[in-house]
Write an enzyme that holds these catalytic residues in place. Structure first.
Site, short mmCIF file in Angstrom:
data_model
loop_
_atom_site.label_atom_id
_atom_site.label_comp_id
_atom_site.label_asym_id
_atom_site.label_seq_id
_atom_site.Cartn_x
_atom_site.Cartn_y
_atom_site.Cartn_z
N HIS A 105 106.12 -19.50 102.79
CA HIS A 105 105.56 -18.87 101.60
C HIS A 105 104.06 -18.60 101.78
O HIS A 105 103.56 -17.50 101.48
CB HIS A 105 105.81 -19.79 100.40
CG HIS A 105 105.46 -19.19 99.09
ND1 HIS A 105 105.42 -19.93 97.93
CD2 HIS A 105 105.13 -17.93 98.72
CE1 HIS A 105 105.08 -19.15 96.92
NE2 HIS A 105 104.90 -17.93 97.37
N GLU A 108 103.59 -15.82 104.18
CA GLU A 108 103.84 -14.52 103.54
C GLU A 108 102.57 -14.01 102.86
O GLU A 108 102.24 -12.82 102.92
CB GLU A 108 104.97 -14.66 102.53
CG GLU A 108 105.25 -13.40 101.72
CD GLU A 108 105.46 -13.69 100.25
OE1 GLU A 108 104.74 -13.09 99.42
OE2 GLU A 108 106.33 -14.52 99.91
N HIS A 109 101.84 -14.91 102.22
CA HIS A 109 100.58 -14.53 101.56
C HIS A 109 99.49 -14.19 102.57
O HIS A 109 98.79 -13.19 102.42
CB HIS A 109 100.11 -15.67 100.65
CG HIS A 109 100.82 -15.74 99.34
ND1 HIS A 109 100.17 -15.63 98.14
CD2 HIS A 109 102.12 -15.94 99.04
CE1 HIS A 109 101.04 -15.74 97.15
NE2 HIS A 109 102.24 -15.94 97.67
N GLU A 181 94.66 -18.77 99.98
CA GLU A 181 96.04 -18.53 99.58
C GLU A 181 96.89 -19.80 99.60
O GLU A 181 97.83 -19.92 98.81
CB GLU A 181 96.68 -17.47 100.50
CG GLU A 181 96.01 -16.12 100.42
CD GLU A 181 96.18 -15.48 99.04
OE1 GLU A 181 97.27 -15.58 98.46
OE2 GLU A 181 95.20 -14.89 98.55
N GLU A 212 100.63 -21.46 92.16
CA GLU A 212 101.89 -20.78 91.87
C GLU A 212 103.04 -21.78 91.80
O GLU A 212 103.87 -21.76 90.89
CB GLU A 212 102.18 -19.73 92.94
CG GLU A 212 103.53 -19.04 92.72
CD GLU A 212 103.95 -18.16 93.90
OE1 GLU A 212 105.10 -17.67 93.87
OE2 GLU A 212 103.16 -17.99 94.84
#
Length: 1045
Positions: A105, A108-109, A181, A212
């Site tokens: 994840h 991905e950022h 991130e 998040e």
């Protein structure tokens, strides 16, 4: 973006093609030209570094599929040729997570934060306003990561493909990007450290993904699902990341994971549409040729074995403050099914799941929810085809502790009874009819739907060519079903045994405190680790403060970075004149009818609005419940189960909903009423109308079961309310902020905002000893005036030219069967008032915050509307994203303008620092007014606006702008020209007028945990949605670690 990995039978609807077998010749020529195999290499031939391995034509989907392999690296490539200008690209990688740190994840950022060819900070977000794409994102799934986009512009496609390929294969992966991130340790507010003292110096965990996932873990449904996956699928760790583990991830581990996984040898590349395959291959080959083939981790993970079942796991989870304290358990039972690569059995199991679970008349709904064992199905309920093995789960939310074992017993009893009784043919025929409709219903995002449907299976051994063979698969099922007993045999094969896994989450009243305490201890440990590297604690504190300021400096420089290396389309590519959609109007008695005659492939789409005037609040707020009740209660002559069977057998679905729309000419004028929709094959339109009339006018609110079923609906809605807000908290905040600004804002808050949540949960918690008779009387009152053959009724039909005459006759018969004399709407009482120039705070049990700030502006036809739309894009991309997400650590934040609603607003999503966000938003108007906007700034903002204006549209939606909002082609053309002509002076003028001078008329709303900065004496209006006391009890914080001196 984190993506849940759940599948169901109805994901096949995303593959629902829009066949054109009865189309005019030009459609045929387009189809043949794009899919004619003569224009492609032969199997075994090479082209631009790829070898064509397989070809499959799928006539029912009007496509041809080509599977290729890159000769040098082994990259797998699937191209789907179809006469569709909305072209799609995706590159994806198998990314089995090695642990729960969320490395897939976070990667991905960070891949999207700069690359070799595009060495600017965050090129992904900076490409958003340089593109005309209608879809652009990235997804982290359980075991793979995908980067898709869609656009109708050929140059835009080339630009985005170049950026995506470079971002994934050659990212910079700077340490600062990982800190921004992923996660870092730093002072809460470094810029305020000098004047604010110790509180600003307090060290906290920061990072976009960290916050998040704190927000994601606040969603109890997600938490249940992810903990369920942890125990059923321990081989697949949490790809999104568990906040408790994210802080173990290092930058070096991130870089290694990229090197091991983001390689062409591990890639699956997908393209779709009418662009030339050879052009794609040439560009992609150039990027892949820099690599050699390597061995990659393509391991397909399996769940635990249940051969020695049954197995049981119980874990702790948060209590839901909106549910009674004795109905807080969640529990489910799971079986492992067959290999998902068997596409026929996979479809069959999806149909079996639908028969068992879908609808109020389904056997498992009746035995579990209707019986009162729980309020609603658990989040993992259904047939999940995302992995190598299918997984079938059934469970419940809001279960009493003593009833937990009864849930499994009821499931087994129901399966046995279903096996004994078999499945009614009418139910299976209804599902097959839905599949037939899915082949005809045109969607504007067909290609994206194909990609999303194919990718999970493709990464787990499912042959994408077989998965595309839609008619072959359905025909094979029909053959097996025709032999008799086929679906029942699948029950025997997979479910009528106790090789099962039962997962239960029990409530912990101290769950929130435990989370806070764990984070505090982990924070103290990380502080101690850092301190060991320095002579004193103060040196460590100084280092962390300095590092945070350095990151802020990097972020600040990036906001004014030279972006000339990034490709872009241009405003000159946008046509000044938009092609008009032709509609015509007629009257059937007093009813006005809008007709859109187009190629609909034998389908008729119906929408009607029945206008209501002077509706009192106490009835308006009941319309959402009324809309659900008419789809639940049944009539005196037909049960809801019988009605559901007919709906599936004769229509693609029907619905009833609340409708409201402001006037394009004045914010004080609006229309409201009830909306009715449905679609069906032309031959079934009379049946569709009969079903609509039946559920609206004949639903039996006086039946002995009516009150029980209404309680069921209320409790189901209440059981998901906290999680729904956690998923879309910024939308709820915006809706409440807008409620005091315009009449329609007030209506939308009453029917779909936190006001509606409070009403629903209040009614759901009403004890059985208290009747719902007052509620039922209001629902009956609504029914009495819900629909009529009168001048207050308007209809829109989208159908083929060939069916217009028949549709007019059938519509006339439908209208003639409706009542002409409606029940009277009761006198309007004093309407609920929402504040203006207010600060509202809603205490909710979340670890992060959601905010909305709204300011009134102008109606649609006002010339200021266009520069306000441009201003919203400028603020989002040039200021707020940078300040709220990059520097502030929120998952999202930006500005918006509602052209029809007359509102300009701001929002933040999963935000760890709402106080800082409020300050940024309050100063945004001055910032925009004083900014020297360049031509390039305006160019990018206009491109952003036209992404939605010129996005492809489904045939079912053509003409709906005019019908629903009253915006005609002339108004739209005027708005289009004004948008293209907006100047920097126009932007600065509206920033001054509305955001600076108009700010006192605005409203602010924030959702989240109430802390010391939220005080009534500071002007905060603290509002309770019915759970404030419970939340206060749940979120008492333990002692925090002391900050460094």
């Amino acid at each position: 973006m984190l993506r849940s990995s759940r599948s169901s039978l109805w994901t096949s609807r995303s593959l629902a093609p829009y066949l054109r077998h009865s189309a005019a010749r030009q459609f045929r020529r387009g189809y043949a030209a794009v899919t004619d195999l003569a224009g492609y290499p032969k199997i075994g031939e090479r082209l631009h570094g790829f070898t064509l391995q397989r070809v499959k034509q799928v006539p029912e989907l009007e496509l041809a599929a080509f599977q290729l392999r890159h000769d040098k690296t082994g990259a797998d490539y699937l191209h789907i040729a179809r006469d569709d200008s909305n072209n799609v690209f995706s590159i994806g990688f198998k990314t089995n997570p090695p642990d729960d740190t969320g490395v897939p994840h976070i990667l991905e950022h960070t891949t999207l934060c700069g690359s070799e060819k595009y060495p600017v900070r965050d090129p992904f977000f900076k490409m958003l306003p340089r593109s005309l794409s209608n879809f652009m994102n990235a997804f982290t799934s359980a075991d793979h990561t995908s980067y898709p986009f869609a656009t109708t512009n050929a140059q835009d496609f080339k630009n985005l493909m170049s950026v995506y390929l470079d971002a994934t294969l050659h990212p910079l992966l700077n340490a600062n990007d990982f800190a921004q991130e992923g996660w870092r340790l730093g002072p809460e507010n470094p810029l305020a450290a000098t004047e604010a003292g110790e509180e600003a110096k307090r060290l906290v965990f920061k990072g976009v993904v960290y916050n998040e996932m704190k927000g994601q873990m606040s969603d109890a449904s997600y938490l249940f699902y992810i903990r369920f996956q942890d125990h059923l699928f321990p081989a697949i760790h949490n790809s999104g990341g568990d906040p408790q583990k994210i802080t173990d991830l290092t930058w070096e581990q991130l870089r290694k994971f990229h090197a091991d996984h983001y390689h062409p040898s591990n890639a699956k590349i997908f393209t779709y549409g009418n662009m030339q395959l050879s052009d794609h291959l040439e560009e992609i080959n150039e990027r892949l040729n820099r690599f050699d083939q390597i061995q990659v981790d393509s391991d397909i993970k399996s769940p635990i074995s249940l051969e020695d079942g049954p197995k049981y796991v119980t874990v702790k989870g948060p209590a839901d403050p909106l549910l009674p304290p004795d109905t807080q358990h969640k529990t489910s039972t799971t079986w492992l099914m067959g290999d998902t690569s068997d596409v026929v059995e996979n479809l069959s199991l999806g149909i079996l799941s639908n028969l068992l679970l879908d609808g109020y008349g389904s056997p498992l709904y009746r035995s579990l929810v209707e019986s009162g064992l729980g309020a609603d199905f658990s989040p993992n309920t259904g047939y999940d085809t995302a992995g190598k093995l299918g997984i079938f789960s059934v469970g419940l939310n809001a279960v009493k502790q003593d009833d937990v074992p009864k849930v499994k017993e009821a499931i087994f009893k129901t399966l046995l009874e279903t096996r004994k009784n078999g499945f009614d043919k009418i139910k299976v025929d209804g599902i097959l009819h839905q599949l037939e409709l899915s082949l005809k219903h045109k969607t504007a995002n067909f290609g994206m739907g194909v990609m999303q449907r194919l990718k999970p299976g493709w990464f787990n051994g499912v042959d994408p060519m077989e998965a595309l063979a839609w008619q072959e698969t359905v025909s094979a099922f029909q053959s097996r079903y025709a032999e008799g007993g086929y679906l029942e045999s699948l029950l025997d094969k997979y479910l009528l045994n106790d090789k099962s896994f039962t997962f239960t989450m029990e409530p912990s009243e101290t769950y929130s405190q435990e989370l806070t305490g764990e984070e505090g201890r982990r924070l103290a440990e990380k502080i101690l680790e850092t301190t060991k590297n320095f002579s004193t604690e103060q040196e460590a504190q100084d280092y962390l403060e300095k590092r945070e300021l350095e990151l802020l400096e990097v972020q600040e420089k990036a906001s004014n970075q030279d972006l000339s290396c990034l490709p872009s389309v241009h405003v000159k590519d946008i046509p000044r004149q938009k092609e008009k959609i032709t509609v015509r109007h007629s009257s059937l008695g007093e009813v006005q009818v809008q007709w859109r005659e187009a190629h609909t492939n034998g389908l008729t789409y119906f929408r009607a609005i029945h206008g209501l005037e002077n509706l009192p609040d106490e009835l308006r707020e009941m319309i959402p419940l009324f809309s659900s009740a008419v789809m639940r209660l049944g009539t005196k002559n037909k049960t809801m189960e019988q009605l559901e069977e007919l709906i599936k057998l004769k229509t693609g679905g029907i619905s009833v909903a609340y409708y409201s729309s402001p006037s394009p000419h004045s914010l004080d004028l609006y229309r409201e009423g009830l909306s009715f929709t449905g679609y069906a094959l032309d031959r079934n339109v009379p049946a569709m109308y009969d079903l609509l009339r039946t559920i609206i006018t004949e639903t039996d609110f006086d039946s002995p079961e009516a009150e029980k079923k209404i309680r069921e609906l209320l409790q189901s809605s209440a059981s998901g309310a906290v999680n729904s807000i956690a998923e879309s908290g910024h939308s709820y905040a915006r809706t409440f902020a807008e409620a005091g600004l315009t009449p329609v804002g007030r209506l939308q808050e009453q029917t779909g905002g936190l006001t509606q949540v409070k009403l629903t949960t209040s009614l759901a918690s009403r004890p059985l000893s208290e009747s719902l008779d007052d509620v039922i009387q209001k629902l009956k009152s609504i029914q009495s005036f819900a629909i009529s053959n009168s001048k207050t009724m308007r209809v829109a039909l989208n159908c083929g030219n060939e069916s217009s005459s028949a549709n007019q006759e059938v519509l006339q018969r439908f209208l003639n069967e409706l009542p002409t004399n409606n029940g009277k709407i009761p006198p309007r009482t004093s309407p609920t008032r929402y504040p203006r120039n207010s600060k509202a705070f809603f205490p909710l049990p979340y670890q992060v915050y959601y905010s909305g700030l709204a300011i009134p502006t102008v109606p649609y036809v006002d010339a200021s509307g266009a520069p306000l739309e441009i201003l919203a894009q400028l603020l989002t991309h040039k200021h707020l994203h940078h300040e709220i997400r990059e520097k502030g650590g929120a998952y999202g934040g930006g500005a918006y303008s509602r052209p029809l609603g007359g509102v300009f607003g701001f929002y933040s999503y999963r935000d760890p620092n709402p106080q800082n966000t409020v300050k940024i938003l309050s100063e945004a108007g001055v910032w925009a007014r004083d900014r020297n906007w360049t031509d390039q700034d305006l160019e990018e903002a206009k491109l952003s606006v036209f992404q939605s204006y010129d996005a492809p549209q489904s045939v079912s939606q053509e003409g709906m702008r005019l019908f629903l909002s009253g915006i005609d082609d002339d108004m739209l053309q005027t708005r289009r020209e004004r948008l293209l002509d907006v100047t920097a002076g126009d932007v600065k003028k509206v920033a001054e007028q509305f955001l600076v001078r108009g700010a006192p008329n605005g409203n602010l709303a924030i959702l989240g945990e109430q802390k010391d900065w939220v005080m009534k004496q500071d002007g905060w209006d603290i509002r309770d949605v019915g759970m404030a006391a419970k939340i206060k009890e749940m979120t008492q914080e333990p002692q925090e670690p002391e900050p460094m001196a």
